[in-house]
Design a protein around this motif. Structure first.
Motif, PDB file in Angstrom:
ATOM      1  N   ARG A  41       0.448   8.901  -4.428  1.00 58.59           N
ATOM      2  CA  ARG A  41       0.719   8.424  -5.791  1.00 58.59           C
ATOM      3  C   ARG A  41       1.776   7.316  -5.781  1.00 58.59           C
ATOM      4  O   ARG A  41       1.690   6.354  -6.545  1.00 58.59           O
ATOM      5  N   MET A  42       2.795   7.466  -4.923  1.00 58.24           N
ATOM      6  CA  MET A  42       3.862   6.472  -4.862  1.00 58.24           C
ATOM      7  C   MET A  42       3.309   5.119  -4.413  1.00 58.24           C
ATOM      8  O   MET A  42       3.615   4.077  -5.011  1.00 58.24           O
ATOM      9  N   PHE A  43       2.464   5.122  -3.358  1.00 57.62           N
ATOM     10  CA  PHE A  43       1.891   3.862  -2.894  1.00 57.62           C
ATOM     11  C   PHE A  43       0.913   3.282  -3.918  1.00 57.62           C
ATOM     12  O   PHE A  43       0.799   2.064  -4.058  1.00 57.62           O
ATOM     13  N   ALA A  44       0.253   4.163  -4.634  1.00 57.57           N
ATOM     14  CA  ALA A  44      -0.644   3.683  -5.694  1.00 57.57           C
ATOM     15  C   ALA A  44       0.154   3.000  -6.801  1.00 57.57           C
ATOM     16  O   ALA A  44      -0.278   1.986  -7.366  1.00 57.57           O
ATOM     17  N   PHE A  45       1.346   3.555  -7.073  1.00 54.05           N
ATOM     18  CA  PHE A  45       2.190   2.951  -8.107  1.00 54.05           C
ATOM     19  C   PHE A  45       2.693   1.584  -7.653  1.00 54.05           C
ATOM     20  O   PHE A  45       2.744   0.634  -8.447  1.00 54.05           O
ATOM     21  N   PHE A  46       3.072   1.463  -6.374  1.00 58.84           N
ATOM     22  CA  PHE A  46       3.476   0.161  -5.854  1.00 58.84           C
ATOM     23  C   PHE A  46       2.318  -0.835  -5.934  1.00 58.84           C
ATOM     24  O   PHE A  46       2.516  -2.020  -6.223  1.00 58.84           O
TER      25      PHE A  46
END
Length: 662
Positions: free
Chosen positions: A452-457
């Protein structure tokens, strides 16, 4: 897309008898910019040509003498100065000057009375004849004044060689005594200490009580006389305050009109005024001036393309942008960087949208966002007036709303992650399985959290792609509007550069997400667009008809192309990756909220409340400033750099501004 306001140049030929009324109309209109710049002249000759400035300056001195606060602006419509106004102003000035002189005299009288009383009081306890004391063969006496702070030091330096006696209630009066043998040492120490000797009559035995009473009565009467005059001044100020403020406004406008009039081209009977005005006001202004001067003024209108100074490039058409209440708050952000060129796209709506969205993403907390919203509302209502911050009320409202929305998504309310949990469960339940928060920001050991964090980036980089693309599109349209076809087609921010940027992004997404294998046409499109961009100067000269095509030779063109390839690739890469900071700051904000919430849970009772208040206050002030700076940086360096290659001239219309000095 909105463009800068269409402008017209108008030329006015105005008779001397109408010049003041015409300038007053233009100043109140606030939409007319003189073609020539006027320099303020504070010389004596200039003041002689501006009698209203002299009256205004004297009225300001009167206001200061009456201890009245200055105005912060004009209150309603203000007429031109008349003969009756001059008589009223002269009467007020003369009256206040008379009161001021009487007050200064009374102040001096009080000072003398107080000084005489203190001098006498200093010798009130000297009951032995001074001549008798001085006649003592073994004693040397000195009576006079000294700095009270130096008395202790003087005593220490004298030691056993002399004594110091304070006289009366005033610590600055002393009697110094020593033996005749030590008189030279005494005088030396006294001189070193800044002692001033007083002349005392030989038969002086102190001050009789009746004399002290008389001097005290004189002091009291002088203070009463001063208070009476000060009361007269305060009463005069209260009764003439409204009239004084009215005259200040009148002569402020009159002085500014004279200042402009003295700078205009004129003959003995006619003045010539030339300036820029928005095209949509032309008909109204012509009609109003015709009525104002009873058809005595000559008016001519010119298109910018008909103005010789504009055609030759010596003058730029001033740029004005018109927006609603919300978007207009972001105008200064544009003009602080530079003015757009006349006739190009107005970027203010884009800035308003991008600034609001980026700030909300980076500063997601519903409670802290509400703080910004409340501050913005108070600023808009003029309830907060701190160093001009009230003018940013609309911006505070926008970022407050965006931060609040982001906070609802991330489930943060003043760093607390449980208060908004019911709201998140209700919203997510409408679309499937309930969960809280709606958008997970805090990383954890769960592999899904990292995903999710990389998707947000990736999401923030997508926003950067949109912002960069908008900048490119704006530049391409602007260049076509300015008829710079070569720059519109070729170059890093032209069509060739945009095609390279867009296709590389699409190509990367296809390969990374959809596992598409690179094809030959991919490399052809990328290579051709990069080649056209790298050799943009050559193709621009070819399209625009400039010769020679290779201005500095083939070798120079090759070197320039290689450098341009490096510049294009590195700049587009940095422009895109730069938006990773949006996600990084959003994540940092979530971590700070988690830390504050943890400390609140560890601190008992009132301690937890104090930690919550202090922690949130620090985040709102410090992180709010840091996030704002980062958002401005992204706008200036990533968005503006695409189309702000040349700045225009900001429209600064003539308008009356109340000020203390002219």
């Amino acid at each position: 897309m909105a463009r800068t306001t269409t402008m017209r140049l108008i030329e006015l030929m105005v008779l001397r008898e109408d010049i003041h009324s015409v300038l007053k109309y233009l100043g109140e209109l606030g939409e007319f910019q003189f073609q020539q710049e006027f320099a303020s002249d504070s010389s004596d000759s200039a003041k002689r040509l501006n009698p209203d400035a002299s009256v205004f300056e004297r009225l300001q001195q009167v206001r200061a003498a009456l201890d009245l606060p200055d105005l912060d602006g004009y209150k309603g419509s203000v007429p031109l100065p008349s003969d009756a106004d001059f008589e009223s102003a002269t009467k007020i000035i003369d009256s206040v000057e008379d009161i001021h002189k009487k007050e200064l005299t009374a102040v001096d009288e009080e000072k003398r009375a107080v000084s005489a009383y203190r001098e006498a009081l200093a010798f009130a306890n000297l009951k032995v004849s001074y001549s008798d004391l001085e006649s003592l063969s073994f004693l040397t006496l000195r009576i006079g004044k000294i700095d009270p702070e130096k008395i202790d030091d003087l005593k220490a330096r004298l030691g056993s060689r002399g004594i110091i006696v304070r006289l009366g209630d005033d610590d600055s009066r002393i009697l110094a005594a020593s033996s005749k043998k030590a008189r030279f040492a005494l005088d030396g120490e006294l001189k070193e200490a800044g002692f001033t000797e007083l002349q005392v009559p030989k038969d002086f035995k102190g001050i009789p009580d009746e004399v002290l009473l008389t001097l005290e009565r004189n002091k009291t009467e002088a203070a009463a006389a001063l208070e009476e005059i000060q009361t007269e001044r305060r009463n005069f100020a209260e009764t003439h305050k409204d009239e004084l403020y009215r005259l200040l406004q009148i002569y402020s406008i009159g002085s500014q009109i004279y200042s402009v009039e003295n700078s205009l081209e004129s003959t003995e009977f006619v003045y010539r005024i030339t300036g820029w005005i928005p095209a949509f006001l032309i008909r109204k202004v012509m009609k109003d001036l015709d009525e104002l001067t009873q058809s005595r003024a000559g008016i001519r209108e010119f298109l910018p393309t008909e103005v010789p100074s504009v055609i030759s490039g010596q003058e730029k058409v001033p740029v004005q942008v018109k927006h609603g209440k919300i978007v207009s708050n972001f105008e200064r952000m544009i003009f602080s960087y530079g003015s757009p060129l006349y006739g190009t796209i107005d970027p203010t709506p884009f800035v308003a949208l991008f600034f609001t969205v980026l700030f909300g993403i980076m500063f997601g907390d519903a409670g802290q966002g509400l703080c910004f919203l409340i501050i913005g509302i108070l600023c808009c209502l003029k309830k907060i007036k701190i160093s001009g911050w009230e003018k940013f009320g609309g911006i505070f409202c926008c970022i407050g709303i965006s931060s609040t929305i982001m906070g609802l998504l991330t489930g943060e309310f003043f760093a607390n992650e449980t208060l908004l949990r019911p709201f998140a469960l209700w919203v997510t339940g409408l679309f499937g399985t309930p969960h809280a928060p709606i958008l997970h920001m805090m990383p954890s050991s769960d592999p899904a959290s990292i995903t999710r964090m990389f998707a947000f980036f990736g999401f923030t980089i997508s926003i950067g792609f949109i912002i960069n693309s908008c900048g490119l599109i704006i530049n391409i349209i602007n260049q076509f509007s300015l008829r710079r076809i070569g720059k519109a087609l070729f170059g890093k921010t032209g069509i060739s550069g945009a095609v390279f940027f867009w296709y590389v992004i699409i190509f990367a997404v296809r390969v990374a997400l959809f596992k598409h294998a690179p094809a030959a046409y991919d490399w052809v499109i990328i290579s051709v667009s990069l080649f056209l961009t790298a050799c943009s100067e050559i193709f621009q000269r070819l399209v625009d008809g400039e010769r020679p095509i290779l201005e500095n030779g083939l070798f120079s063109a090759v070197i320039g192309a290689v450098v341009e390839i490096i510049e294009v690739i590195s700049s587009y890469l940095s422009n895109t990756v730069s938006f990773v900071r949006v996600g990084a700051f959003a994540l940092a904000h979530a971590v700070l909220g988690y830390i504050i919430n943890t400390f609140v849970e560890l601190a008992p009772g009132a301690g937890g409340i104090a930690v919550a208040i202090l922690g949130n206050a620090i985040v709102v002030v410090l992180e709010g400033m840091i996030v704002a700076i980062q958002v401005v940086r992204l706008q200036y360096y990533e968005f503006f750099s695409k189309f702000f290659s040349e700045t225009g001239r900001e429209f600064k219309p003539f308008s009356f501004v109340y000020k203390e000095t002219v």
